[in-house]
Write a protein that holds these residues in place. Sequence first.
Motif, PDB file in Angstrom:
ATOM      1  N   ALA A  89       0.829  -1.206   0.000  1.00 23.21           N
ATOM      2  CA  ALA A  89       0.000   0.000   0.000  1.00 23.21           C
ATOM      3  C   ALA A  89       0.865   1.258   0.000  1.00 23.21           C
ATOM      4  O   ALA A  89       0.456   2.290  -0.531  1.00 23.21           O
ATOM      5  N   ILE A  90       2.047   1.168   0.583  1.00 24.71           N
ATOM      6  CA  ILE A  90       2.955   2.320   0.593  1.00 24.71           C
ATOM      7  C   ILE A  90       3.332   2.718  -0.832  1.00 24.71           C
ATOM      8  O   ILE A  90       3.431   3.898  -1.151  1.00 24.71           O
ATOM      9  N   PHE A  91       3.534   1.730  -1.706  1.00 29.80           N
ATOM     10  CA  PHE A  91       3.853   2.010  -3.107  1.00 29.80           C
ATOM     11  C   PHE A  91       2.763   2.861  -3.737  1.00 29.80           C
ATOM     12  O   PHE A  91       3.047   3.862  -4.395  1.00 29.80           O
ATOM     13  N   TRP A  92       1.494   2.491  -3.514  1.00 35.47           N
ATOM     14  CA  TRP A  92       0.383   3.242  -4.104  1.00 35.47           C
ATOM     15  C   TRP A  92       0.219   4.601  -3.439  1.00 35.47           C
ATOM     16  O   TRP A  92      -0.218   5.563  -4.080  1.00 35.47           O
ATOM     17  N   CYS A  93       0.561   4.712  -2.171  1.00 39.93           N
ATOM     18  CA  CYS A  93       0.547   6.026  -1.510  1.00 39.93           C
ATOM     19  C   CYS A  93       1.563   6.951  -2.172  1.00 39.93           C
ATOM     20  O   CYS A  93       1.290   8.131  -2.397  1.00 39.93           O
ATOM     21  N   TRP A  94       2.742   6.420  -2.491  1.00 39.17           N
ATOM     22  CA  TRP A  94       3.771   7.228  -3.155  1.00 39.17           C
ATOM     23  C   TRP A  94       3.331   7.628  -4.564  1.00 39.17           C
ATOM     24  O   TRP A  94       3.492   8.777  -4.971  1.00 39.17           O
ATOM     25  N   ILE A  95       2.770   6.687  -5.315  1.00 40.75           N
ATOM     26  CA  ILE A  95       2.321   6.986  -6.681  1.00 40.75           C
ATOM     27  C   ILE A  95       1.228   8.052  -6.656  1.00 40.75           C
ATOM     28  O   ILE A  95       1.263   9.025  -7.418  1.00 40.75           O
ATOM     29  N   THR A  96       0.258   7.884  -5.754  1.00 40.75           N
ATOM     30  CA  THR A  96      -0.812   8.868  -5.642  1.00 40.75           C
ATOM     31  C   THR A  96      -0.264  10.220  -5.207  1.00 40.75           C
ATOM     32  O   THR A  96      -0.697  11.265  -5.707  1.00 40.75           O
ATOM     33  N   GLY A  97       0.684  10.221  -4.297  1.00 40.19           N
ATOM     34  CA  GLY A  97       1.283  11.475  -3.839  1.00 40.19           C
ATOM     35  C   GLY A  97       2.043  12.190  -4.938  1.00 40.19           C
ATOM     36  O   GLY A  97       1.928  13.404  -5.104  1.00 40.19           O
ATOM     37  N   ILE A  98       2.821  11.441  -5.695  1.00 37.38           N
ATOM     38  CA  ILE A  98       3.608  12.045  -6.774  1.00 37.38           C
ATOM     39  C   ILE A  98       2.696  12.599  -7.868  1.00 37.38           C
ATOM     40  O   ILE A  98       2.860  13.728  -8.321  1.00 37.38           O
ATOM     41  N   LEU A  99       1.707  11.813  -8.277  1.00 35.91           N
ATOM     42  CA  LEU A  99       0.789  12.297  -9.303  1.00 35.91           C
ATOM     43  C   LEU A  99      -0.119  13.396  -8.755  1.00 35.91           C
ATOM     44  O   LEU A  99      -0.525  14.297  -9.488  1.00 35.91           O
ATOM     45  N   GLY A 100      -0.446  13.329  -7.469  1.00 37.72           N
ATOM     46  CA  GLY A 100      -1.303  14.334  -6.849  1.00 37.72           C
ATOM     47  C   GLY A 100      -0.657  15.697  -6.740  1.00 37.72           C
ATOM     48  O   GLY A 100      -1.343  16.701  -6.513  1.00 37.72           O
ATOM     49  N   MET A 101       0.674  15.766  -6.908  1.00 38.06           N
ATOM     50  CA  MET A 101       1.358  17.065  -6.884  1.00 38.06           C
ATOM     51  C   MET A 101       0.815  17.988  -7.980  1.00 38.06           C
ATOM     52  O   MET A 101       0.680  19.196  -7.765  1.00 38.06           O
ATOM     53  N   ALA A 102       0.513  17.430  -9.133  1.00 40.91           N
ATOM     54  CA  ALA A 102      -0.011  18.247 -10.232  1.00 40.91           C
ATOM     55  C   ALA A 102      -1.396  18.781  -9.892  1.00 40.91           C
ATOM     56  O   ALA A 102      -1.723  19.930 -10.217  1.00 40.91           O
ATOM     57  N   THR A 103      -2.205  17.981  -9.224  1.00 44.59           N
ATOM     58  CA  THR A 103      -3.534  18.432  -8.823  1.00 44.59           C
ATOM     59  C   THR A 103      -3.427  19.524  -7.772  1.00 44.59           C
ATOM     60  O   THR A 103      -4.139  20.534  -7.835  1.00 44.59           O
TER      61      THR A 103
END
Length: 151
Positions: A89-103
Amino acid sequence: MALLERLNDLIWGIPLLTLLMGTHIYFTLKLHFPQRNLLYALKLSLGKADNTGQNLSPFSALATTLAATLGTGNIIGVSTAVALGGPGAIFWCWITGILGMATAYSECYLSVLFRGRNAAGDYVGGPMYVLKNGLHNKYSTPTWGLSLIHI
């Protein structure tokens, strides 16, 4: 009660995750990967102040922003994700966080773009001002103190 549980599963399930990740990916592509400037932004945030005494130092602004953004919800959310989903789940938290920077960048940019001035001449802005000034929505006029974010 079964209807509420079914509605909860529908809203907080795959449709919401798809909508959130789709929004993150859309803004990442539309803004041409703003995450590439992360190291430069950190360098600027840790830089020296202008010594005029009129503004916050870059580090003070960063610390204030992080304090306002990160809270118990993030801490509890990550720990719950690990408890329910395991270490992956940490992997998906990082992916969401990185992509969420643009939002997050888009939200902040729009808040600054459509900010206004209050009676004292100070800049005020936030989501309600984006709705009022950007979308010309007369029903979202910010009139109460909680909608005012001083910039």
